[in-house]
Write a protein that holds these residues in place. Structure first.
Motif, short mmCIF file in Angstrom:
data_model
loop_
_atom_site.label_atom_id
_atom_site.label_comp_id
_atom_site.label_asym_id
_atom_site.label_seq_id
_atom_site.Cartn_x
_atom_site.Cartn_y
_atom_site.Cartn_z
N GLN A 119 0.83 -1.21 0.00
CA GLN A 119 0.00 0.00 0.00
C GLN A 119 0.86 1.25 0.00
N GLU A 120 2.00 1.20 0.68
CA GLU A 120 2.95 2.32 0.64
C GLU A 120 3.54 2.47 -0.76
N ILE A 121 3.87 1.35 -1.39
CA ILE A 121 4.39 1.39 -2.75
C ILE A 121 3.35 1.94 -3.71
N ALA A 122 2.08 1.59 -3.48
CA ALA A 122 1.00 2.10 -4.33
C ALA A 122 0.91 3.63 -4.25
N LYS A 123 1.13 4.19 -3.08
CA LYS A 123 1.11 5.65 -2.93
C LYS A 123 2.21 6.28 -3.78
N ASP A 124 3.39 5.67 -3.78
CA ASP A 124 4.49 6.18 -4.60
C ASP A 124 4.14 6.07 -6.08
N PHE A 125 3.53 4.95 -6.45
CA PHE A 125 3.13 4.75 -7.84
C PHE A 125 2.11 5.79 -8.28
N GLU A 126 1.13 6.04 -7.44
CA GLU A 126 0.07 6.99 -7.79
C GLU A 126 0.59 8.42 -7.92
N LYS A 127 1.64 8.74 -7.19
CA LYS A 127 2.26 10.06 -7.34
C LYS A 127 2.88 10.22 -8.71
N GLU A 128 3.50 9.15 -9.19
CA GLU A 128 4.13 9.19 -10.51
C GLU A 128 3.13 8.94 -11.63
#
Length: 417
Positions: A53-62
């Motif tokens: 879920q933390e990785i998803a936040k990074d993905f959604e920013k990009e």
């Protein structure tokens, strides 16, 4: 783990081919009228969910045009729910698959090829890429792997005056230590030796240079003497009284017995590291060593992969998400969480450092002699009947040799379908 019948599962998957061909996947928006694509990501491990879920936040920013929606289902229900979603044309866009399940999903057209997903292919061990490939096409990007090791109770070894297990241990050393560590009158045993294939008799089969499947998976190997002897060695701990009796294993696991001080040793996968070492007893008393060596050194190994539904309506977004999950940066973040060993070579160091006082390098070093779990046509159906047949030997109804040969006949009938 309890799993639904593969005969039923295959029938469901065959039915799904027609449905998948008509489309599928999640809705391409979130219902708000925006152009943001919502892709579903299905997984079964709640321990791993937070870091993803933390990785998803990074993905959604990009990727501000994409929203990742998580679907977390316990393993016991995961594949049943997934197969229902496939038949209903509502499969997750991206989801987890393991090595034993891969061939049935690939053969039945459930998965989309991912050859055009950009990731560092040279950083993923070849045996895991091969497990998700067919006819020159790749159908999943391995995200992690597991190997097995011998977890042992240092206090029990100290009390018995026995040196800790190390890479010099052989089958004979293992048997001798298990006998010396057993106090049957106190219900304490040297080893947990359940009637299980993964983390059990498959490991000793491979250590004896046998194989549960031969002829490229088209035939059972249980009629071969090397395989029979590998099963017999695993059974020998129960037979000689140095392993927890089979009746006492009902409703419990080796890791639970280990944490309760009821066994001195247990074969466990690397995925059990965060479970065992988050407990104070485990942290204070337990460490790991390589599996003892038979004719050769071997351990079974599994690898989970991120796969894409063939029926997704969000192909581009799904492929971007899988590519992001496969980066070095994402892999290192997973490793630092301590939940699992990333498949990305080099990232595993962070996983080892998550438990600096434990000998976790034995898991990563085991990649050199790890044997991926079987994943040929109908192998899962053959594996599903093993426990029922071999239990006749464990209860004394049949000899190990007779049970293995009976298993070979029944498995061949399934493999030839």
């Amino acid at each position: 783990m309890k799993r639904k019948s593969w005969a039923v599962a295959l029938a469901v998957l065959l039915l799904s081919l027609v449905l998948v061909a008509c489309g599928g996947g999640s809705s391409s928006d979130d219902g708000s009228g925006s152009d943001q694509k919502v892709i579903t990501y299905a997984l079964w491990d709640k321990e791993q969910a937070p870091v993803y879920q933390e990785i998803a936040k990074d993905f959604e920013k990009e990727n501000p045009d994409v929203k990742v929606k998580f679907e977390i289902t316990p393993f016991a229900q995961y594949f049943t729910k997934l197969e229902t979603a496939i038949t209903g044309k509502n499969a997750p866009d991206v989801f987890w698959v393991n090595i034993p399940r891969a061939p049935d999903y690939i053969n039945n057209g459930v998965l989309m090829p991912v050859d055009d997903v950009k990731f560092d292919k040279d950083k993923i061990p070849e045996q895991y890429l091969k497990a998700y490939s067919k006819d020159g096409k790749l159908y999943g990007v391995p995200k992690d792997f597991d190997t097995n090791a011998l977890f042992y109770n240092k206090k029990m070894f100290d009390d018995a005056g026995i040196s800790y297990p190390d890479d010099t241990w052989t089958w004979a050393t293992w048997q001798d230590a298990a006998k010396k560590l057993t106090k049957a009158d106190e219900n304490i045993y040297g080893l947990a030796a359940p009637l299980t294939w993964q983390g059990g008799y498959y490991d000793t089969i491979y250590q004896n240079e046998g194989s549960p499947f031969v002829d490229k998976g088209k035939k059972s190997g249980f009629s071969d003497q090397a395989t029979i002897d590998g099963v017999d060695f695993w059974y020998s701990f129960t037979k000689n009284g140095s392993a927890t009796p089979l009746k006492d294993m009902a409703g419990t696991t080796g890791s639970e017995l280990l944490l309760n001080g009821r066994v001195a040793m247990s074969i466990e996968g690397s995925y059990m590291v965060p479970v065992i070492f988050k407990e104070k007893y485990g942290k204070d008393n337990i460490d790991v060593a390589p599996l003892p060596k038979g004719k050769t050194r071997a351990t079974t190994s599994n690898s989970l992969a991120n796969v894409i539904s063939a029926g997704t309506k969000n192909e581009d977004a799904a492929k971007r998400w899988v590519a992001f999950l496969s980066t070095k940066e994402a892999s290192e973040k997973v490793a630092e969480s301590g939940v699992v060993i990333p498949a990305y070579q080099g990232a595993a160091d962070a996983w080892i450092n998550a438990y600096p006082d434990k000998n976790l390098k034995v898991f990563t070093e085991a990649v050199d002699y790890a044997v991926p779990l079987p994943n040929t046509k109908n192998s899962s159906a053959a594996i599903a009947i093993e426990s029922d047949v071999l239990s006749k030997a464990w209860t004394g109804e049949e000899s190990i040799e007779a049970a293995c040969k009976e298993l070979a006949d029944k498995a061949n009938a399934l493999l030839n379908k």
